[in-house]
Design a protein around this motif. Structure first.
Motif, PDB file in Angstrom:
ATOM      1  N   UNK A  42       0.842  -1.203   0.000  1.00  0.00           N
ATOM      2  CA  UNK A  42       0.000   0.000   0.000  1.00  0.00           C
ATOM      3  C   UNK A  42       0.874   1.248   0.000  1.00  0.00           C
ATOM      4  N   UNK A  43       1.877   1.263   0.867  1.00  0.00           N
ATOM      5  CA  UNK A  43       2.773   2.422   0.967  1.00  0.00           C
ATOM      6  C   UNK A  43       3.588   2.600  -0.315  1.00  0.00           C
ATOM      7  N   UNK A  44       4.193   1.518  -0.794  1.00  0.00           N
ATOM      8  CA  UNK A  44       5.107   1.630  -1.941  1.00  0.00           C
ATOM      9  C   UNK A  44       4.374   1.890  -3.256  1.00  0.00           C
ATOM     10  N   UNK A  45       3.170   1.338  -3.401  1.00  0.00           N
ATOM     11  CA  UNK A  45       2.446   1.506  -4.669  1.00  0.00           C
ATOM     12  C   UNK A  45       1.620   2.785  -4.702  1.00  0.00           C
ATOM     13  N   UNK A  46       1.173   3.233  -3.529  1.00  0.00           N
ATOM     14  CA  UNK A  46       0.289   4.390  -3.470  1.00  0.00           C
ATOM     15  C   UNK A  46      -1.171   4.041  -3.759  1.00  0.00           C
ATOM     16  N   UNK A  47      -1.481   2.746  -3.793  1.00  0.00           N
ATOM     17  CA  UNK A  47      -2.842   2.293  -4.087  1.00  0.00           C
ATOM     18  C   UNK A  47      -3.388   1.450  -2.946  1.00  0.00           C
ATOM     19  N   UNK A  48      -4.706   1.454  -2.821  1.00  0.00           N
ATOM     20  CA  UNK A  48      -5.368   0.576  -1.858  1.00  0.00           C
ATOM     21  C   UNK A  48      -5.416  -0.837  -2.410  1.00  0.00           C
ATOM     22  N   UNK A  49      -5.453  -1.798  -1.504  1.00  0.00           N
ATOM     23  CA  UNK A  49      -5.514  -3.211  -1.881  1.00  0.00           C
ATOM     24  C   UNK A  49      -6.913  -3.581  -2.358  1.00  0.00           C
ATOM     25  N   UNK A  50      -6.950  -4.421  -3.391  1.00  0.00           N
ATOM     26  CA  UNK A  50      -8.211  -4.964  -3.919  1.00  0.00           C
ATOM     27  C   UNK A  50      -8.002  -6.455  -4.157  1.00  0.00           C
ATOM     28  N   UNK A  51      -9.056  -7.207  -3.991  1.00  0.00           N
ATOM     29  CA  UNK A  51      -8.980  -8.631  -4.315  1.00  0.00           C
ATOM     30  C   UNK A  51      -9.090  -8.784  -5.829  1.00  0.00           C
ATOM     31  N   UNK A  52      -8.280  -9.666  -6.374  1.00  0.00           N
ATOM     32  CA  UNK A  52      -8.315 -10.048  -7.792  1.00  0.00           C
ATOM     33  C   UNK A  52      -8.476 -11.558  -7.806  1.00  0.00           C
ATOM     34  N   UNK A  53      -9.597 -12.011  -8.320  1.00  0.00           N
ATOM     35  CA  UNK A  53      -9.888 -13.430  -8.240  1.00  0.00           C
ATOM     36  C   UNK A  53     -10.075 -13.805  -6.774  1.00  0.00           C
ATOM     37  N   UNK A  54     -10.051 -15.088  -6.464  1.00  0.00           N
ATOM     38  CA  UNK A  54     -10.302 -15.500  -5.083  1.00  0.00           C
ATOM     39  C   UNK A  54      -9.098 -15.394  -4.156  1.00  0.00           C
ATOM     40  N   UNK A  55      -7.868 -15.232  -4.714  1.00  0.00           N
ATOM     41  CA  UNK A  55      -6.706 -15.365  -3.828  1.00  0.00           C
ATOM     42  C   UNK A  55      -5.545 -14.411  -4.098  1.00  0.00           C
ATOM     43  N   UNK A  56      -5.735 -13.403  -4.933  1.00  0.00           N
ATOM     44  CA  UNK A  56      -4.650 -12.452  -5.187  1.00  0.00           C
ATOM     45  C   UNK A  56      -5.048 -11.060  -4.695  1.00  0.00           C
ATOM     46  N   UNK A  57      -4.092 -10.399  -4.066  1.00  0.00           N
ATOM     47  CA  UNK A  57      -4.298  -9.038  -3.578  1.00  0.00           C
ATOM     48  C   UNK A  57      -3.496  -8.122  -4.503  1.00  0.00           C
ATOM     49  N   UNK A  58      -4.209  -7.251  -5.205  1.00  0.00           N
ATOM     50  CA  UNK A  58      -3.574  -6.390  -6.186  1.00  0.00           C
ATOM     51  C   UNK A  58      -3.668  -4.923  -5.814  1.00  0.00           C
TER      52      UNK A  58
END
Length: 144
Positions: free
Chosen positions: A38-54
Motif C-alpha cells: 500500500x505504501x510503496x504503490x500508493x494504491x489501496x488493496x483490492x482482491x483479484x480473483x479468489x486469492x490475489x491481492x492487487x
C-alpha cells in the motif's frame, strides 16, 4: 471465441481473505505485505480473483488483439510460498532481484517463504518499479 479473463478485480474483502490464511506466520507476513505494498504503490488493496491481492490497475492490449485488465503489483499468501507479482520485461527487475534475498522465480511470479528472508527496501523498489514500468507501458486507464 472470445477469451474470458479469469482473474478480475472484485469486491471481496482483503482483510477477510488474509484472516482465512491458516499459517500464523504467513498471516502475519500477509498483513506486513499489505502495509508495504500500500505504501510503496500508493494504491489501496483490492482482491483479484479468489486469492490475489492487487494494487492499482492497468489495461493492456497486445499486438495479437488480446486485451484485459490486471493489477500493477500484488501478492498472494499461498499454502507453500508467498507469491509476489511484479511486471516482467524490464531489466531493472532482474537487477533488483540480485539483492532481494532468498527467493525463486517463475514465469511472472517471485516466490518467497517468509518476509524475514528478503530485503524489504528492495521489495519496495520492486513494487515502485512495477507500477512505474506498467503505467509507462500501458498509459490507458482501466475502463470503468
Amino acid at each position: 471465441m472470445a477469451y474470458e479473463q479469469k482473474t478480475k478485480e472484485n469486491d471481496g474483502s482483503v482483510i477477510e481473505f488474509i484472516e482465512s490464511v491458516d499459517h500464523p506466520k504467513k498471516k502475519e507476513d500477509a498483513y506486513r505485505l499489505l502495509d508495504i505494498f500500500t505504501e510503496a504503490s500508493g494504491y489501496d488493496a483490492k482482491m483479484w480473483g479468489p486469492s490475489m491481492i492487487g494494487f492499482g490497475s492497468y489495461h493492456y492490449k497486445y499486438e495479437t488483439g488480446h486485451e484485459g485488465d490486471s493489477f500493477l503489483a500484488g501478492f498472494s499468501p499461498r499454502k507453500s510460498k508467498i507469491s509476489l507479482y511484479f511486471a516482467t520485461g524490464d531489466p531493472t527487475r532482474e537487477k533488483l532481484l540480485k539483492d532481494f534475498g532468498k527467493h525463486t522465480t517463475g514465469k511472472a511470479c517471485v516466490y518467497i517463504n517468509k518476509l524475514d528472508d528478503i530485503n524489504v527496501d528492495v521489495l519496495k523498489a520492486l513494487i515502485k518499479q512495477s507500477v512505474d514500468f506498467l503505467q509507462e507501458m500501458y498509459p490507458e486507464k482501466v475502463p470503468e
